[in-house]
Write a protein that holds these residues in place. Structure first.
Motif, short mmCIF file in Angstrom:
data_model
loop_
_atom_site.label_atom_id
_atom_site.label_comp_id
_atom_site.label_asym_id
_atom_site.label_seq_id
_atom_site.Cartn_x
_atom_site.Cartn_y
_atom_site.Cartn_z
N LEU A 96 0.83 -1.20 0.00
CA LEU A 96 0.00 0.00 0.00
C LEU A 96 0.86 1.26 0.00
O LEU A 96 0.62 2.19 -0.78
CB LEU A 96 -0.95 0.00 1.20
CG LEU A 96 -1.89 1.18 1.34
CD1 LEU A 96 -2.80 1.30 0.12
CD2 LEU A 96 -2.72 1.05 2.62
N SER A 97 1.88 1.27 0.83
CA SER A 97 2.78 2.43 0.89
C SER A 97 3.47 2.66 -0.45
O SER A 97 3.62 3.80 -0.90
CB SER A 97 3.82 2.25 1.99
OG SER A 97 3.20 2.27 3.25
N LYS A 98 3.90 1.58 -1.11
CA LYS A 98 4.55 1.69 -2.43
C LYS A 98 3.56 2.23 -3.46
O LYS A 98 3.92 3.12 -4.27
CB LYS A 98 5.07 0.31 -2.85
CG LYS A 98 5.57 0.22 -4.27
CD LYS A 98 6.95 0.83 -4.43
CE LYS A 98 7.54 0.50 -5.78
NZ LYS A 98 7.49 1.58 -6.73
N ALA A 99 2.34 1.73 -3.47
CA ALA A 99 1.34 2.22 -4.42
C ALA A 99 1.06 3.70 -4.22
O ALA A 99 0.92 4.46 -5.18
CB ALA A 99 0.05 1.40 -4.29
N VAL A 100 0.99 4.11 -2.96
CA VAL A 100 0.75 5.52 -2.65
C VAL A 100 1.95 6.38 -3.07
O VAL A 100 1.78 7.45 -3.66
CB VAL A 100 0.43 5.71 -1.15
CG1 VAL A 100 0.46 7.17 -0.77
CG2 VAL A 100 -0.93 5.10 -0.83
N SER A 101 3.15 5.91 -2.81
CA SER A 101 4.35 6.64 -3.21
C SER A 101 4.38 6.84 -4.72
O SER A 101 4.68 7.94 -5.22
CB SER A 101 5.60 5.90 -2.74
OG SER A 101 6.76 6.56 -3.14
N ASP A 102 4.07 5.78 -5.46
CA ASP A 102 4.03 5.87 -6.93
C ASP A 102 2.96 6.87 -7.37
O ASP A 102 3.17 7.64 -8.31
CB ASP A 102 3.75 4.50 -7.55
CG ASP A 102 4.91 3.53 -7.39
OD1 ASP A 102 6.02 3.97 -7.02
OD2 ASP A 102 4.69 2.32 -7.62
N ALA A 103 1.80 6.86 -6.69
CA ALA A 103 0.71 7.78 -7.04
C ALA A 103 1.13 9.23 -6.78
O ALA A 103 0.83 10.12 -7.58
CB ALA A 103 -0.55 7.43 -6.26
N ILE A 104 1.80 9.46 -5.66
CA ILE A 104 2.26 10.83 -5.35
C ILE A 104 3.23 11.31 -6.43
O ILE A 104 3.14 12.46 -6.89
CB ILE A 104 2.91 10.89 -3.95
CG1 ILE A 104 1.83 10.74 -2.87
CG2 ILE A 104 3.67 12.20 -3.76
CD1 ILE A 104 2.37 10.59 -1.46
N ASP A 105 4.14 10.44 -6.86
CA ASP A 105 5.07 10.81 -7.93
C ASP A 105 4.32 11.19 -9.21
O ASP A 105 4.66 12.18 -9.86
CB ASP A 105 6.05 9.67 -8.21
CG ASP A 105 7.06 9.45 -7.10
OD1 ASP A 105 7.22 10.36 -6.24
OD2 ASP A 105 7.67 8.37 -7.08
N LYS A 106 3.31 10.41 -9.56
CA LYS A 106 2.54 10.70 -10.77
C LYS A 106 1.80 12.03 -10.65
O LYS A 106 1.78 12.82 -11.59
CB LYS A 106 1.57 9.57 -11.08
CG LYS A 106 2.26 8.36 -11.62
CD LYS A 106 1.30 7.45 -12.31
CE LYS A 106 2.12 6.34 -12.94
NZ LYS A 106 1.51 5.75 -14.07
N VAL A 107 1.18 12.26 -9.50
CA VAL A 107 0.45 13.52 -9.29
C VAL A 107 1.41 14.70 -9.40
O VAL A 107 1.09 15.71 -10.04
CB VAL A 107 -0.28 13.52 -7.94
CG1 VAL A 107 -0.82 14.90 -7.60
CG2 VAL A 107 -1.43 12.50 -7.95
N ASN A 108 2.58 14.56 -8.80
CA ASN A 108 3.57 15.64 -8.86
C ASN A 108 4.07 15.89 -10.28
O ASN A 108 4.54 16.98 -10.59
CB ASN A 108 4.74 15.35 -7.92
CG ASN A 108 4.35 15.52 -6.47
OD1 ASN A 108 3.43 16.27 -6.14
ND2 ASN A 108 5.03 14.81 -5.60
#
Length: 132
Positions: A96-108
């Motif tokens: 879950l933490s990895k998926a969220v980290s990847d999502a934050i990178d995409k949003v940024n």
């Protein structure tokens, strides 16, 4: 008003998360803790899907900031879930933490985050919490 395509998925996730927790956890206290965390996680996933819909198509700093804030709430939930212990639960929280980290990178990067990875990881947390 436009239809939010991820709302039904988030609602289904909330049901998936909450239903088994109250019957499958090892103890009453664990069931209550798992249930509280599952409800919080489901709400945070819903907040994320609401905030992130079409984020890659809109150059709106406030919307991106709201999306990242929603993702950070999911990370906070994952940290709380780790306190329940267990290898399966830790692995699910890591996913879950990895998926969220990847999502934050995409949003940024002004790109659409992967909703599926987050909802799948949240479902894995539920399964691990429920002992499945």
């Amino acid at each position: 008003m436009t239809r939010k395509p991820y709302r039904p998925a988030a609602a289904a996730l909330a049901v998936l998360i909450a239903a088994p927790l109250f019957t499958a956890c090892n103890s009453a206290d664990q069931a209550i803790d798992c249930g509280k965390r599952a409800v919080s996680l489901a709400g945070d996933v819903q907040d994320f899907t609401d905030a992130a819909s079409n984020v890659g198509q809109i150059a709106d700093d406030e919307r991106r900031r709201h999306t990242v804030d929603a993702l950070k709430k999911i990370v906070d939930d994952a940290k709380k879930i780790r306190h329940d212990g267990g290898d399966k639960l830790d692995a699910a929280a890591d996913k879950l933490s990895k998926a969220v980290s990847d999502a934050i990178d995409k949003v940024n990067d002004n790109k659409q985050p992967d909703f599926g990875a987050i909802t799948s990881a949240a479902a894995d947390v539920t399964k691990a919490c429920a002992g499945a």
